[in-house]
Design a protein around this motif. Sequence first.
Motif, PDB file in Angstrom:
ATOM      1  N   GLU A 179      59.081  31.721  62.892  1.00 26.75           N
ATOM      2  CA  GLU A 179      58.955  33.098  62.411  1.00 26.75           C
ATOM      3  C   GLU A 179      57.721  33.271  61.530  1.00 26.75           C
ATOM      4  O   GLU A 179      57.302  34.400  61.268  1.00 26.75           O
ATOM      5  CB  GLU A 179      60.214  33.487  61.622  1.00 26.75           C
ATOM      6  CG  GLU A 179      61.494  33.443  62.439  1.00 26.75           C
ATOM      7  CD  GLU A 179      61.506  34.467  63.561  1.00 26.75           C
ATOM      8  OE1 GLU A 179      60.843  35.515  63.410  1.00 26.75           O
ATOM      9  OE2 GLU A 179      62.155  34.198  64.595  1.00 26.75           O
ATOM     10  N   SER A 180      57.166  32.160  61.063  1.00 28.78           N
ATOM     11  CA  SER A 180      55.970  32.222  60.210  1.00 28.78           C
ATOM     12  C   SER A 180      55.107  31.003  60.506  1.00 28.78           C
ATOM     13  O   SER A 180      55.606  29.985  61.016  1.00 28.78           O
ATOM     14  CB  SER A 180      56.369  32.240  58.729  1.00 28.78           C
ATOM     15  OG  SER A 180      56.937  30.994  58.361  1.00 28.78           O
ATOM     16  N   ARG A 205      45.951  35.103  60.033  1.00 24.15           N
ATOM     17  CA  ARG A 205      45.846  36.313  59.217  1.00 24.15           C
ATOM     18  C   ARG A 205      46.786  37.377  59.780  1.00 24.15           C
ATOM     19  O   ARG A 205      46.911  37.531  60.993  1.00 24.15           O
ATOM     20  CB  ARG A 205      44.402  36.830  59.229  1.00 24.15           C
ATOM     21  CG  ARG A 205      44.197  38.026  58.277  1.00 24.15           C
ATOM     22  CD  ARG A 205      42.779  38.584  58.369  1.00 24.15           C
ATOM     23  NE  ARG A 205      42.565  39.328  59.599  1.00 24.15           N
ATOM     24  CZ  ARG A 205      41.818  38.950  60.615  1.00 24.15           C
ATOM     25  NH1 ARG A 205      41.208  37.777  60.589  1.00 24.15           N
ATOM     26  NH2 ARG A 205      41.683  39.689  61.687  1.00 24.15           N
ATOM     27  N   LYS A 206      47.470  38.089  58.880  1.00 21.70           N
ATOM     28  CA  LYS A 206      48.267  39.258  59.264  1.00 21.70           C
ATOM     29  C   LYS A 206      47.962  40.353  58.263  1.00 21.70           C
ATOM     30  O   LYS A 206      48.379  40.285  57.105  1.00 21.70           O
ATOM     31  CB  LYS A 206      49.764  38.932  59.281  1.00 21.70           C
ATOM     32  CG  LYS A 206      50.618  40.116  59.747  1.00 21.70           C
ATOM     33  CD  LYS A 206      52.048  39.717  60.036  1.00 21.70           C
ATOM     34  CE  LYS A 206      52.811  39.384  58.777  1.00 21.70           C
ATOM     35  NZ  LYS A 206      54.259  39.185  59.035  1.00 21.70           N
ATOM     36  N   GLY A 207      47.200  41.353  58.687  1.00 18.31           N
ATOM     37  CA  GLY A 207      46.737  42.364  57.748  1.00 18.31           C
ATOM     38  C   GLY A 207      45.816  41.724  56.721  1.00 18.31           C
ATOM     39  O   GLY A 207      44.827  41.086  57.071  1.00 18.31           O
ATOM     40  N   ARG A 256      53.645  32.685  74.175  1.00 19.08           N
ATOM     41  CA  ARG A 256      52.836  32.898  72.966  1.00 19.08           C
ATOM     42  C   ARG A 256      53.757  33.018  71.762  1.00 19.08           C
ATOM     43  O   ARG A 256      54.730  33.778  71.781  1.00 19.08           O
ATOM     44  CB  ARG A 256      51.976  34.147  73.102  1.00 19.08           C
ATOM     45  CG  ARG A 256      51.061  34.365  71.901  1.00 19.08           C
ATOM     46  CD  ARG A 256      50.238  35.625  72.046  1.00 19.08           C
ATOM     47  NE  ARG A 256      49.439  35.845  70.841  1.00 19.08           N
ATOM     48  CZ  ARG A 256      48.729  36.938  70.601  1.00 19.08           C
ATOM     49  NH1 ARG A 256      48.714  37.927  71.498  1.00 19.08           N
ATOM     50  NH2 ARG A 256      48.043  37.057  69.475  1.00 19.08           N
ATOM     51  N   LEU A 258      54.211  33.580  67.429  1.00 16.31           N
ATOM     52  CA  LEU A 258      53.647  34.268  66.266  1.00 16.31           C
ATOM     53  C   LEU A 258      52.625  35.342  66.656  1.00 16.31           C
ATOM     54  O   LEU A 258      51.507  35.378  66.137  1.00 16.31           O
ATOM     55  CB  LEU A 258      52.976  33.255  65.330  1.00 16.31           C
ATOM     56  CG  LEU A 258      53.869  32.127  64.798  1.00 16.31           C
ATOM     57  CD1 LEU A 258      53.025  31.097  64.046  1.00 16.31           C
ATOM     58  CD2 LEU A 258      54.947  32.703  63.888  1.00 16.31           C
ATOM     59  N   PRO A 259      52.969  36.260  67.559  1.00 13.31           N
ATOM     60  CA  PRO A 259      51.992  37.270  67.998  1.00 13.31           C
ATOM     61  C   PRO A 259      51.532  38.205  66.882  1.00 13.31           C
ATOM     62  O   PRO A 259      50.452  38.808  66.995  1.00 13.31           O
ATOM     63  CB  PRO A 259      52.749  38.038  69.090  1.00 13.31           C
ATOM     64  CG  PRO A 259      54.207  37.808  68.791  1.00 13.31           C
ATOM     65  CD  PRO A 259      54.277  36.424  68.212  1.00 13.31           C
ATOM     66  N   ALA A 260      52.335  38.328  65.818  1.00  9.48           N
ATOM     67  CA  ALA A 260      51.925  39.200  64.708  1.00  9.48           C
ATOM     68  C   ALA A 260      50.851  38.555  63.839  1.00  9.48           C
ATOM     69  O   ALA A 260      50.184  39.234  63.059  1.00  9.48           O
ATOM     70  CB  ALA A 260      53.137  39.576  63.857  1.00  9.48           C
ATOM     71  N   TRP A 261      50.698  37.233  63.967  1.00 11.24           N
ATOM     72  CA  TRP A 261      49.703  36.510  63.183  1.00 11.24           C
ATOM     73  C   TRP A 261      48.490  36.213  64.054  1.00 11.24           C
ATOM     74  O   TRP A 261      48.626  35.696  65.161  1.00 11.24           O
ATOM     75  CB  TRP A 261      50.285  35.199  62.641  1.00 11.24           C
ATOM     76  CG  TRP A 261      51.310  35.412  61.570  1.00 11.24           C
ATOM     77  CD1 TRP A 261      52.643  35.633  61.739  1.00 11.24           C
ATOM     78  CD2 TRP A 261      51.067  35.434  60.165  1.00 11.24           C
ATOM     79  NE1 TRP A 261      53.267  35.782  60.518  1.00 11.24           N
ATOM     80  CE2 TRP A 261      52.311  35.663  59.525  1.00 11.24           C
ATOM     81  CE3 TRP A 261      49.937  35.276  59.371  1.00 11.24           C
ATOM     82  CZ2 TRP A 261      52.462  35.750  58.150  1.00 11.24           C
ATOM     83  CZ3 TRP A 261      50.067  35.346  57.992  1.00 11.24           C
ATOM     84  CH2 TRP A 261      51.309  35.584  57.394  1.00 11.24           C
ATOM     85  N   LYS A 262      47.317  36.503  63.539  1.00  7.25           N
ATOM     86  CA  LYS A 262      46.094  36.348  64.316  1.00  7.25           C
ATOM     87  C   LYS A 262      45.318  35.105  63.861  1.00  7.25           C
ATOM     88  O   LYS A 262      44.990  34.966  62.675  1.00  7.25           O
ATOM     89  CB  LYS A 262      45.203  37.586  64.162  1.00  7.25           C
ATOM     90  CG  LYS A 262      43.918  37.547  64.985  1.00  7.25           C
ATOM     91  CD  LYS A 262      43.143  38.846  64.812  1.00  7.25           C
ATOM     92  CE  LYS A 262      41.822  38.806  65.551  1.00  7.25           C
ATOM     93  NZ  LYS A 262      41.994  38.586  67.014  1.00  7.25           N
TER      94      LYS A 262
END
Length: 301
Positions: A179-180, A205-207, A256, A258-262
């Motif tokens: 999740e992270s 990075r997320k935001g 894929r 952690l798609p929210a994390w780049k």
Amino acid sequence: MNDSPDIRFLLAIRASGSLAAAARKLGLSPSAVTQRLQQLERKLDTRLVDRTARRLQFTEEGALLCQRGAEIVQQFDALFEDLQARRKGLVGSLKINAPLGFGRRYLAPVIADFQKENPGVDIALTLSDQPLTETADRYDIVVHIGELPASNLVGYAIAPNARFVCASPALLKRFPHPESPEELAGLPCIVLRENNEDVSLWQFRKGRVTCSVRVPSKLSCNDGEVIRLWACEGRGVILRSEWDVADDIAKGNLVRLLPAWKARDADVIALTHHRAGLPARTRHFMRYLQDRFKPQPPWRS
């Protein structure tokens, strides 16, 4: 010095690394090379090369002459090649260095097509796991993926390329979806050794939030194809370029995470020694390469 042969002679010595090797390259005797170098130094009233039995070292003046002289010779050659190209098309040789996997899958077909359309150009492609560590003077173009370290090379954008964290469905049956990014430290991971980077430190990075995690790695390799196959077999989590894993994600071989994390992008760029004075064949190939990846690269089609 009023013409380019003297500059070309000095550049041949620098590229060869020794007077004996330069003699072989120029088709001269070692004594002839030594005499010509001495004549050149007398003409300029400046010592250009310090030579001993064990090593050859350019003086500051010799290094400056090579640096500035190489630019002059390149511009001189480019001028005459442009004139020749106007009459009978592109001519000459083009030496290209590129990463193993990307070069094999995407660059090799482009090069073959370009050479077919321009039969007067001879192209030598070298694939390497560390293109930037090769001797830059040996190549006209170096294709690089990812961030560019401090360099005197000039970069041209070729294609966008993200990086994804991926794992196989089989692995995700044995371990929960993270999740992270921090949870990656508890999963088996596989790392790619390339460009002398700290390959087990993955950054996200997320935001405005950034995160770095040191991943455990029992498997590593310098070939991206190998780590992709290992990941598809369920042997570990990988952080890999979009161009390499997009097909497997589409087919369901990889998922894929952690798609929210780049992760940091790893765009494809092409590097040359100078922006001005490039031969016509180099300029035309650069545009041809850029056009082949527009409007979207194949991994985003």
